[in-house]
Design an enzyme around this catalytic site. Structure first.
Site, short mmCIF file in Angstrom:
data_model
loop_
_atom_site.label_atom_id
_atom_site.label_comp_id
_atom_site.label_asym_id
_atom_site.label_seq_id
_atom_site.Cartn_x
_atom_site.Cartn_y
_atom_site.Cartn_z
N ARG A 1 0.82 -1.21 0.00
CA ARG A 1 0.00 0.00 0.00
C ARG A 1 0.85 1.26 0.00
O ARG A 1 0.41 2.31 -0.46
CB ARG A 1 -0.93 0.01 1.21
N ASP B 1 27.34 -7.99 -1.72
CA ASP B 1 28.32 -8.64 -0.84
C ASP B 1 27.72 -9.80 -0.05
O ASP B 1 28.42 -10.42 0.76
CB ASP B 1 28.94 -7.62 0.12
N ASP C 1 30.54 0.57 -1.73
CA ASP C 1 30.25 1.30 -0.49
C ASP C 1 31.30 0.92 0.55
O ASP C 1 31.03 0.83 1.75
CB ASP C 1 28.83 1.02 0.02
#
Length: 375
Positions: free
Chosen positions: A215, A236, A262
């Site tokens: 929703r 990863d 990252d």
């Protein structure tokens, strides 16, 4: 000339192919007296392009110049021939100073530019960022960072639902800087508005944003469905369930996925205690978490591992993985004319993998960073 490998090209995989190198570039013509290196039984793929990376080798892109160089070197040894240096949330004065240091390295060609991840992010989805240093994305402050980077700012991650977020997206787009939606608590509708304003990247999709609801679909649905958006994924095995990875590839398509690391300091280095911005991080069994609170704090990933996992564990086609690691991020950076594929005229950036997709050699601009030692 490298000869005998399976060569992954934009048009397909060429068995028993060859890549001809003349100086720093790939060429379509074999020079006289060319030295032939037999790489039969291997794969040749373009050098990897990482658009979101905070450090490695025990060093950070928020550190002094020698640390930055150490982190760059670490990721080159793992196949990343083009890298954008990412900062983390910190004091604005520090970020301005660090932008000056990183811009010098970008001007020298050591990095491809700067990515500011924070401080313009949501405290609800801060992850491994210091809440005390977060702030709303005031366009004047965003502009301050862009100016400090002297034309080398490539990307800014923002929670675009915050006050000033949409105006900051427009500012970034006007200055040719990528506006990335991330560390956000935005609704689906707010995310659509940000994309319409010019945002084109999803910072580590699924992570640090509301989950996909039936929703309240939130940012994930908006980012996956819009063809203008490239979605970052951290492959990863910790940040994403394999089904989430497959969902992203299925809905975005192989042309809109960019694998990122990252990575933080521990990438290519090992377990132990580290600092990410002003926060302490504990790395155990290769997983980085904040000492206080336990949030995942970046990764220890290198892109060669992301490649091998994508093919051998996730079962993705090699061509799709090459696109996610090289071509797509190169296009995001506006650099596909020079990098991202093994085509004549482009930089001689390539990675040599064995039959099991383990890294065996890395070349950057015609020079071996990792000599394959083929005998």
């Amino acid at each position: 000339m490298l000869s005998g490998a399976d060569v992954v090209l934009p048009t397909g995989i060429v068995e028993d192919g060859q890549v001809i190198i003349d100086g720093t570039r790939i060429t379509g013509t074999t020079p006289e007296n060319a030295h032939v290196v037999d790489v039969t039984g291997h794969w040749l793929v373009p050098g990897f392009v990482d658009i979101h990376n905070h450090g490695g080798g025990g060093a950070s892109f928020s550190g002094p110049a020698e640390d930055v160089q150490k982190a760059i070197r670490t990721h080159r040894l793992h196949g990343t021939t083009t890298l954008v240096a990412s900062t983390v949330t910190d004091d604005m004065d520090f970020l301005v100073r660090q932008a000056g240091l990183l811009s010098e390295l970008a001007e020298q060609g050591e990095i491809a530019g700067i990515h500011f991840e924070g401080p313009f992010i949501s405290p609800c989805r801060k992850g491994a960022h210091s809440e005390a240093l977060l702030r709303d994305p005031d366009p004047a402050e965003v502009r301050k960072l862009i100016d400090a980077a002297r034309g080398q700012a490539k990307m800014v991650t923002l929670a675009t639902e915050l006050p000033g977020g949409i105006d900051s997206v427009r500012l970034l787009a006007e200055h040719g800087v990528i506006a990335a939606i991330g560390h956000t608590d935005a609704t689906y509708e707010q995310t659509v508005a940000a994309i319409e304003a010019g945002a084109t990247v999803a910072t580590h999709l699924f992570n640090a944003m509301p989950t996909l609801g039936h929703r309240s679909p939130g940012p994930v649905a908006a980012l996956l469905e819009d063809e203008r958006v490239t979605v970052e994924l951290i492959n990863d095995g910790t940040h994403l369930h394999p089904a989430s990875l497959q969902l992203a590839f299925h809905h975005a398509g192989a042309g809109r996925v960019a694998f990122i690391t990252d990575a933080m300091d521990a990438a290519g280095f090992g377990d132990g205690r580290y600092v990410l911005g002003p926060l302490e991080v504990e790395v155990s069994e290769g997983v980085a978490r904040l000492v206080q609170g336990g949030s995942i704090a970046g990764s220890t990933l290198t892109l060669d591992r992301a490649f091998q996992r994508a093919v051998t564990t996730d079962g993705l086609p090699v061509r799709d993985v090459v696109a996610a690691l090289s071509a797509n991020p190169a296009r995001v950076l506006g650099m596909y004319d020079a990098i991202g594929s093994l085509e004549p005229g482009k930089d001689a950036d390539l990675v040599l993998l064995d039959a099991d997709f383990a890294l065996k050699g890395v070349m950057r601009r015609g020079e071996w960073v990792v000599d394959p030692q083929l005998g």
